[in-house]
Scaffold this motif. Structure first.
Motif: not given
Length: 283
Positions: A131-138, A140-149
């Motif tokens: 998927g993607r990480v976006l701001d509220v205006d749609g 894309p946010i580069e270099n966001a960290l997605v920590d999953v478990w």
């Protein structure tokens, strides 16, 4: 100062508070005393029932350890954790909804390459999460960290089975690309029961409630200038979606895990995360 009476019990207790108490502590404790005394009067609590409550709280504290926090579990199953989360994360309507953090996050999980497989024990049905990480205006946010478990195929997190599961099994941190995209492979999560061998579990049984959580993957998403997002995605169709023991399910977080024909995975789950700006994240 007044003497204690049944009718004015809360008022008498609150009047004893010192004049130098901070305004916030005064508000919290005054409200706690008021509601607690109102509860005791409402149910006309007996001495034996109050004794049971004291014993319950004592045993709840005694079972706590570095690896187990029974009071957090109690907060979770009473819906308090989710209520505190809701009050403190009244984000803009476009932002992804939050849910409880849970007790199984581990600091120091390794950052892995895009598309890497976080399942190290070889168990479970492989799933591509993307998927993607976006701001509220749609945007894309580069270099966001997605920590999953997540749990493994047997319904346990690695920290619940030291020496059985490899360290950092079904865990990892991923960095979004210039299009805000993230991708990794794990397993399709399975439902599991919260620890129910202690006082909280016995309370659930007495209330006719089950201890099960629906299948989910945890996400902690962070980016500069944005509010930290703690959330899950839940497997659509899970039997426990409407009866989650900790009330963590929100309809917007339910995802269709789609079967695929691929040599590298059997399932695919797509979800875009929308981060609220840090300046607008608190009501």
């Amino acid at each position: 100062m007044r003497y204690f009476t049944e009718e004015a019990s809360a008022e008498v207790v609150n009047e004893r508070m010192g004049p130098s108490v901070s305004p916030r502590l005064s508000r919290i404790m005054s409200s706690l005393v008021t509601h607690l005394h109102a509860f005791v009067k409402d149910v006309e609590l007996t001495e034996s029932e109050w004794g049971v409550a004291i014993d319950f709280l004592t045993r709840t504290g005694q079972i706590c350890s570095d690896a187990r926090q029974e009071f957090i579990l109690l907060s979770d199953v009473l819906g308090v954790s989710m209520l505190v989360d809701a009050i403190n994360h009244r984000t803009p309507g476009q932002a992804t909804e939050t849910t409880v953090f849970g007790p199984f996050h581990v600091d120091g999980a390794p950052e892995r390459e895009m598309g890497a497989n976080i399942s190290l024990d070889g168990k479970g049905e492989t799933c591509l999460f993307e998927g993607r990480v976006l701001d509220v205006d749609g945007r894309p946010i580069e270099n966001a960290l997605v920590d999953v478990w997540s749990d493994n195929e047997d319904g346990f997190y690695d920290v619940q089975q030291p020496g059985v599961q490899p360290p950092f099994n079904n865990r990892g941190i991923f960095r979004t690309d210039k299009d805000g995209r993230y991708a990794f492979r794990g397993i399709k999560p399975v439902a599991y029961p919260i620890p129910d061998d202690g006082p909280v579990g016995r309370m659930l049984a007495a209330l006719g409630r089950h201890p099960w959580r629906p299948a989910h993957m945890h996400f902690l998403v962070t980016a500069p200038g944005c509010e930290r997002l703690i959330t899950h995605i839940f497997v659509a169709g899970d039997a426990y979606l409407t009866s989650d023991a900790v009330f963590g399910v929100k309809e917007t977080l339910i995802v269709d895990f789609k079967p695929v024909v691929s040599p590298s995975e059997r399932w695919r789950a797509h979800f875009d995360f929308v981060l609220a700006p840090a300046t607008a994240s608190r009501a």
